[in-house]
Scaffold this motif. Structure first.
Motif, PDB file in Angstrom:
ATOM      1  N   SER A 115      -6.413 -22.058  22.995  1.00  5.04           N
ATOM      2  CA  SER A 115      -5.205 -22.217  22.186  1.00  5.04           C
ATOM      3  C   SER A 115      -4.613 -23.585  22.432  1.00  5.04           C
ATOM      4  CB  SER A 115      -4.173 -21.127  22.540  1.00  5.04           C
ATOM      5  OG  SER A 115      -3.839 -21.167  23.918  1.00  5.04           O
ATOM      6  N   CYS A 160      -6.025 -21.769  17.321  1.00  9.64           N
ATOM      7  CA  CYS A 160      -6.689 -21.016  18.379  1.00  9.64           C
ATOM      8  C   CYS A 160      -8.088 -20.652  17.906  1.00  9.64           C
ATOM      9  CB  CYS A 160      -5.891 -19.775  18.776  1.00  9.64           C
ATOM     10  SG  CYS A 160      -5.650 -18.572  17.438  1.00  9.64           S
ATOM     11  N   LEU A 194       1.823 -14.124  22.947  1.00  9.13           N
ATOM     12  CA  LEU A 194       0.439 -13.882  22.570  1.00  9.13           C
ATOM     13  C   LEU A 194       0.195 -12.377  22.610  1.00  9.13           C
ATOM     14  CD1 LEU A 194      -2.620 -14.384  22.150  1.00  9.13           C
ATOM     15  CD2 LEU A 194      -2.785 -14.827  24.612  1.00  9.13           C
ATOM     16  N   LEU A 222     -10.760 -17.435  24.920  1.00  5.00           N
ATOM     17  CA  LEU A 222      -9.856 -17.800  23.830  1.00  5.00           C
ATOM     18  C   LEU A 222      -9.225 -19.134  24.166  1.00  5.00           C
ATOM     19  CD1 LEU A 222      -7.974 -17.283  21.325  1.00  5.00           C
ATOM     20  CD2 LEU A 222      -6.450 -16.085  22.913  1.00  5.00           C
ATOM     21  N   VAL A 225       2.095 -22.478  19.280  1.00  4.80           N
ATOM     22  CA  VAL A 225       0.651 -22.662  19.165  1.00  4.80           C
ATOM     23  C   VAL A 225       0.298 -22.729  17.684  1.00  4.80           C
ATOM     24  CG1 VAL A 225      -1.603 -21.626  19.595  1.00  4.80           C
ATOM     25  CG2 VAL A 225       0.194 -21.502  21.332  1.00  4.80           C
ATOM     26  N   CYS A 279      -6.539 -12.005  18.077  1.00  8.68           N
ATOM     27  CA  CYS A 279      -5.563 -12.696  18.926  1.00  8.68           C
ATOM     28  C   CYS A 279      -4.534 -13.367  18.022  1.00  8.68           C
ATOM     29  CB  CYS A 279      -6.254 -13.725  19.807  1.00  8.68           C
ATOM     30  SG  CYS A 279      -7.615 -13.057  20.795  1.00  8.68           S
TER      31      CYS A 279
END
Length: 968
Positions: free
Chosen positions: A139, A128, A85, A137, A125, A77
């Motif tokens: 973040s 994460c 993302l 996930l 971001v 990711c």
């Protein structure tokens, strides 16, 4: 009589060491075998064992701000500065196992995202994490918002607010065992399972969110709030981790402390046991998180975590009394420390030293390999082994501008239980490569992989490197005005690491290429005396370990110093290096040039030395050196004497001279200058013998090859050139750099050339002269065999095989001769187009590729009047026997087909490129003008024939009339 060495004509690119990490976050797969780094705006997948990039991830041309790998190792990711993302599927390690060994053989595999979210947050971001199940996930963004995502489906499951600044740390609390130490099975009541997300921010607070309670409150329309607020830090929180039972939370921040919290009171009770809850359980449920202990760290903490209770740590006690203890690791400055939380003491300290550029900015604990991976501010990545406390592997992220490089062949010291072997029996030729960059750290690479070690000692940028004749010692000089001599020695003060220590890790270490290192590079001598930067070094051809070595140093103070290195003989002979660097004696100082000294070299006989300077001259000196014998006054070893005497000056360069090198004997000298030339000088009268021109910019390095019969040079034009001295011609040019090539190193057997420069790229060039000669010889043999086969086919009238072979051999002349012979032998009544029905059938049934090649030859034949009749004949046969759709399909298929690379083939940019076939339009455009010209000429010939007939007829009539008159 000894045969002269074969001249080298070709080198191929065998390996390239380029930037591995230029800035940003990193991630490591659970098996420790693959590392995700960032180069520019692109995330890359790197094999840890080889250090080679095996795949790249297609980004959106913006910088990477955060990334993480799922616990299963299936997904990556990545968050970008564009607020996007992207989720990628990582390739299996097995599919990449064959690739990393030779990155030059194929380009890194590009990987496209399986899911892309254009605007994941409203602010960038910076952190994460994925949960242990690899389904969620989390973040955290710069506006204090924390989101939880479903990795596979790509939607938001939770949205938490409350932080007053940038979210700087995240951690999931999904315990895998109960507070009593029992493993939690997959079938445990979900209502009683702990599902928490713990966050930290620059507002100094830690928040604990209950994911299950938040989901329930969302279903009831209630607002989602922090389940628990922890206050104790006074600066940004940078590290969070939870023990396996979910009880202990450790947090670390830039305030230089690590806090240990008991958060068992925040765990929910199982719904099946709520009715029978004991008073102790009710008390625990109502109890909030408690701060248990504060551990002062050595410096600001950027990462920390909890070690597995079964982890083997050097310095930690063994036995039942040490089992189950809470141990944590934390970064502090440039080091990583391991703590026993129960006693509050440091068990192990790894790394350290250096300035601000060596501070740890990120760290990852990998249980499967027993290592802690640290990312430093200078973009270097270090794998610390917990079992040995030593660096198990180190990858250099970015070298910046490389200014010098030398091969090394250090003897590998044995453990303390084994006596040190002699260097001549333990050294592997050219096993290491040392490079100097615009940094105070020297990088020493293993030539088998990208594993490197950093040598700390210089106070400023290192400018020059040199090696001893046997490759066992490394000398370095820099802007700190000092010269250091380095050797590979047993770690100072380190205990002997037995074979069995850490061996139980086996599979994990093998997967990551982690092996305990028992030797380190140490500064064994320090030479001080210059008043300006030291930019030139040269060591004697007699190794200092033989007891008679010396060294020359050149500086911007325009002086050359002669140093006695005979005192290093004891360390190299096996008795061990001293704990403190030796201080060699300066035997002579000579004011050599009017400007900076750029290069020094010593002749093979150790009798002569040469210096190159910005004053456009090369000066040659006679070395008078006598090693010390026995003991001098006051019991000190002494008696070594030395001096330098100028014997000649080489003049002729029009600009400053950057490099100088003696030939394999003491008769010639080569130099490279900013005037773009390489010159060869005679040491008899110091005159210029030859001048080599070809570089388009300053020549920076030069050296001899093939017993002095060849030269290799590098320049600011980014090229490496190979020259034949006798013919004064460039044999080949090697191109893989985009900027100045400052560094040049040649292996002892001359099979490998290393070039490096300002583009931060190190290129290994491998000699392939013999292979090319074998290929040419095999090609000649194949040509003779094919020629004989062609003649056999023609004699047997096997025209199909003859034509196909001629097309495959790309021999249009033989093909034209065949068609001409067949057409000339056409008999009466032969109704075939080409003169032979068999040839007509061949033309009619040729494959697409062969048909295109045949028409290409026809186009070339048609351009010449002498061969145009055969060209028109074959063209007529093709148009008569093949349909238009058939011809168009043949050209379409050859335009679609791409040549495939067989296993072991060279990289596409290294192998000869196949000439692209012509398109149908290009063929027609080439045929029409000449065909119209031929038909126009034929028409004129027909018209001229009518005139000739008329003239001959008139002449016949006149002759007959005149004859009648004479008879009358």
């Amino acid at each position: 009589m000894q045969r002269p060495p074969m001249l080298k004509t070709a080198y191929r690119k065998s390996r390239v060491v380029g930037p591995l990490h230029t800035g940003g976050p990193i991630a490591l797969t659970a098996d420790g075998g693959r590392l995700i780094t960032v180069v520019g705006e692109e995330a890359r997948l790197t094999a840890v064992q080889s250090g080679e990039t095996v795949a790249t991830f297609r980004g959106d041309t913006s910088a990477v701000t955060a990334l993480c790998v799922s616990g299963s190792g299936r997904h990556l990711c990545v968050f970008y500065a564009s607020l996007a993302l992207r989720i990628y599927e990582l390739p299996h390690a097995a599919s990449l196992s064959a690739g990393p060994a030779s990155s030059s053989s194929s380009a890194p595999q590009p990987i496209n995202p399986i899911r892309s979210i254009a605007r994941a947050h409203d602010a960038p971001v910076h952190v994460c994490r994925t949960d242990p199940t690899s389904t969620l996930l989390a973040s955290g963004s710069a506006d204090g918002v924390v989101k939880v995502w479903d990795v596979l489906q790509g939607y938001v499951t939770h949205n938490f607010r409350g932080h007053g600044g940038v979210v700087s740390a995240l951690c999931f609390n999904f315990p895998s065992m109960t507070l009593d130490g029992a493993e939690i099975s997959a079938g445990t009541d979900e209502g009683g399972r702990v599902r928490q997300l713990i966050t930290g921010s620059v507002d100094t607070r830690v928040r604990v969110f209950d994911l299950q309670a938040s989901a329930a409150s969302a279903g009831e329309g209630k607002s989602k709030r922090a389940h628990e607020l922890l206050e104790g830090h006074v600066s940004a929180v940078r590290g969070l981790d939870v023990s396996r039972d979910g009880r202990w939370l450790v947090s670390g921040g830039r305030d230089g402390v690590a806090l240990i919290w008991d958060i068992s009171g925040t765990h929910p009770l199982s719904s099946s046991t709520t009715s029978s809850t004991s008073p102790q359980q009710k008390k625990r449920k109502k109890r909030a998180a408690q701060l248990i202990k504060t551990l002062p760290l050595s410096a600001s903490c950027e990462a920390l975590g909890v070690l597995l209770s079964s982890e083997e740590v050097r310095g930690a006690g063994t036995g039942r009394e040490h089992e189950g203890r809470l141990r944590l690791w934390a970064t502090g400055g440039a080091s990583v420390g391991v703590w026993d939380a129960s006693e509050g003491r440091v068990l192990l300290q790894m790394g350290g030293g250096g300035g601000e550029d060596r501070e740890v900015v990120e760290a990852i604990y990998n249980p499967s390999t027993g290592t802690i991976v640290t990312l430093h501010a200078d973009q270097n990545i270090v794998f610390h082994s917990l079992a040995t406390g030593l660096p198990a592997r180190q990858l250099v992220g970015y070298n910046d501008s490389i200014v010098d490089a030398v091969f090394l062949s250090p003897p590998i010291p044995a453990t303390s239980s084994i006596s040190l072997p002699s260097p001549e029996h333990s050294a592997t030729p050219d096993s290491h490569l040392a490079i100097a960059t615009n940094s105070s750290l020297i990088r020493v690479y293993s030539t088998e992989s990208n594993d490197a070690r950093l040598l700390q000692g210089h106070g400023d940028m290192v400018l020059a490197l040199a090696r001893s004749a046997d490759g066992g010692l490394l000398a370095s000089g820099g802007k700190d005005r000092g010269v250091r001599v380095w050797a590979l020695a047993s770690p100072s003060g380190a205990e002997s690491v037995g074979v069995g220590e850490g061996a139980g890790r086996g599979v994990g270490e093998a997967a990551a290429g982690v092996q305990p290192q028992e030797a380190e590079w140490r500064c064994v001598a320090l030479c001080e005396g210059h008043t300006e930067s030291v930019g030139a070094l040269a060591l004697s051809r007699t190794p200092p370990t033989a007891g008679a070595g010396f060294m020359l140093t050149g500086s911007q103070d325009r002086t050359i110093k002669l140093w006695d290195l005979s005192t290093l003989a004891a360390g190299g002979s096996g008795s061990g290096w001293p704990a403190e660097p030796l201080r060699p004696k300066s035997l002579a100082t000579l004011k050599a040039h009017e400007k900076d000294i750029n290069a020094l070299d010593i002749a093979p006989s150790d009798r002569l030395a040469a210096s190159a300077s910005q004053d456009k001259t090369i000066k040659v000196y006679e070395i008078e050196y006598a090693p010390g014998i026995g003991k001098g006054k006051k019991g000190a070893k002494g008696g070594a004497t030395g001096d330098l005497r100028l014997v000649g000056t080489c003049r002729g360069h029009k600009k400053g001279v950057w490099t100088v090198r003696f030939g394999r004997n003491d008769r010639v000298l080569a130099s490279g200058s900013a005037d773009k030339t390489v010159r060869l000088w005679s040491l008899d009268d110091f005159s210029c013998l030859k001048t080599f021109e070809g570089h388009t910019n300053s020549v920076l390095r030069v050296d001899f090859l093939s017993a002095g019969m060849q030269l290799v040079s590098t320049a600011s034009d980014g090229l490496v050139k190979l020259w034949n001295v006798k013919e004064e011609e460039c044999v080949t040019s090697l191109d893989n750099h985009d900027d100045r090539v400052w560094a040049l190193a040649i292996s002892q057997d001359e099979s490998t050339i290393v070039s490096a420069g300002a583009d931060s790229v190190i290129t290994f060039w491998e000699d392939c002269t013999e292979e090319q000669e074998l290929e040419r010889e095999q090609h000649r043999i194949d040509e003779v065999a094919h020629e004989q086969d062609f003649l056999n086919y023609v004699s047997l009238k096997d025209y199909r095989s003859a034509i196909v072979l001629a097309l495959a051999m790309d021999q249009p002349k033989r093909l034209l001769t065949l068609f001409t012979t067949i057409n000339a032998a056409r008999g009466e009544g032969n109704r075939s187009i080409t003169g032979s029905p068999e040839v007509d059938q061949v033309v009619k049934t040729l494959g697409a590729a062969d048909l295109v090649r045949l028409l290409k030859h026809v186009r070339d034949w048609n351009a010449t009047a002498r061969t145009s009749p055969i060209a028109q004949l074959i063209l007529h046969a093709v148009l008569k026997l093949r349909t238009a759709d058939d011809i168009a399909a043949a050209f379409s298929s050859q335009m679609r087909d791409e040549p495939e690379l067989a296993e072991g083939d060279q990289e596409e940019e290294d192998r000869p490129r196949r000439k692209p076939e012509v398109s149908l339009r290009e063929l027609i455009d080439g045929l029409l003008p000449y065909t119209e010209r031929h038909y126009a000429r034929a028409e004129r010939l027909v018209q001229d024939s009518y005139v000739v007939d008329h003239v001959l007829g008139q002449m016949d009539d006149w002759l007959f009339d005149d004859g009648d008159a004479m008879v009358a």
